[in-house]
Design a protein around this motif. Sequence first.
Motif, PDB file in Angstrom:
ATOM      1  N   UNK A 100       0.830  -1.356   0.076  1.00 44.99           N
ATOM      2  CA  UNK A 100      -0.047  -0.023  -0.045  1.00 44.99           C
ATOM      3  C   UNK A 100       0.806   1.192   0.071  1.00 44.99           C
ATOM      4  N   UNK A 101       1.986   1.151   0.739  1.00 49.19           N
ATOM      5  CA  UNK A 101       2.805   2.184   0.620  1.00 49.19           C
ATOM      6  C   UNK A 101       3.257   2.695  -0.759  1.00 49.19           C
ATOM      7  N   UNK A 102       3.881   1.604  -1.426  1.00 52.64           N
ATOM      8  CA  UNK A 102       4.102   1.727  -2.629  1.00 52.64           C
ATOM      9  C   UNK A 102       3.135   2.259  -3.708  1.00 52.64           C
ATOM     10  N   UNK A 103       1.905   1.801  -3.602  1.00 52.81           N
ATOM     11  CA  UNK A 103       0.882   2.309  -4.414  1.00 52.81           C
ATOM     12  C   UNK A 103       0.778   3.727  -3.995  1.00 52.81           C
ATOM     13  N   UNK A 104       0.805   4.188  -2.764  1.00 52.23           N
ATOM     14  CA  UNK A 104       0.498   5.730  -2.508  1.00 52.23           C
ATOM     15  C   UNK A 104       1.763   6.474  -3.007  1.00 52.23           C
ATOM     16  N   UNK A 105       3.150   6.059  -2.877  1.00 50.80           N
ATOM     17  CA  UNK A 105       4.106   6.854  -3.473  1.00 50.80           C
ATOM     18  C   UNK A 105       4.078   6.848  -4.852  1.00 50.80           C
ATOM     19  N   UNK A 106       3.616   5.989  -5.511  1.00 51.92           N
ATOM     20  CA  UNK A 106       3.468   5.957  -7.003  1.00 51.92           C
ATOM     21  C   UNK A 106       2.394   6.897  -7.628  1.00 51.92           C
ATOM     22  N   UNK A 107       1.285   6.727  -6.704  1.00 50.15           N
ATOM     23  CA  UNK A 107       0.165   7.753  -7.144  1.00 50.15           C
ATOM     24  C   UNK A 107       0.401   9.389  -6.868  1.00 50.15           C
ATOM     25  N   UNK A 108       1.550   9.732  -6.192  1.00 47.95           N
ATOM     26  CA  UNK A 108       1.816  10.910  -6.024  1.00 47.95           C
ATOM     27  C   UNK A 108       3.245  11.480  -6.211  1.00 47.95           C
TER      28      UNK A 108
END
Length: 227
Positions: A112-120
């Motif tokens: 989930x952290x990686x998804x959050x970083x990618x989305x931002x």
Amino acid sequence: MLIGELADLAGTTVRAIRHYHAEGLLPEPIRDSLGYRRYGMADLTRLVRIRQLRDAGLPVDRIPAALSGDLTAHLDAFDAELAEQERAIALQRKRIAELRGSTVELPERVVGLYDHLAANGVRADLIELDRQAWQLVATTAPGLLAEFDRMLAAPQAREQWLDLALQLQDGTGDPAELAGRLTALLPKFPEADDLPPAVRKLIATFLDPFNQVQHEVTTRVTGVDLP
């Protein structure tokens, strides 16, 4: 007896007998007045033994010595070689089984952290590099990954990681301050002096694409001097 009869009695083929003649395993018998090979009981006994040794896997080039020397000693030596091969195969199969079970799935919070970083706005190659690093850690020190996952449950942890990742990506900010923030967001890693030289080299190679600020921050956090 003729060659066909010999083959039937020995449970082999005429072609195999001729091959054994060519290889010198079975001596050529006398021939009758018509030129046909004539075999006796000694030929049958030797042929049966040759077939038994071949069925046991003894290489053709070792059969003459086995038949003319101490057969038991030759068989014991060959059996010892097979036992060593079995041990090697068992070790290989054990490693294969370990590899089958070594597929690393990162915890849901880490993904989930990686998804959050990618989305931002964090670059995909940097995220992938970090993902690979944690997968490597998981195979050697799974407790560190579990601790990292636990730390991500803290309030604002994802936002702190995002802010830090963007600054590291852009190469902005004070390395000492960034290193302090990164240290607070990571589990405690082994001291640099406790790391094997190969691991230090791996860290340096792994972080080669990073910018100067990332290099300096990583050096401060890990204690590993990077080129």
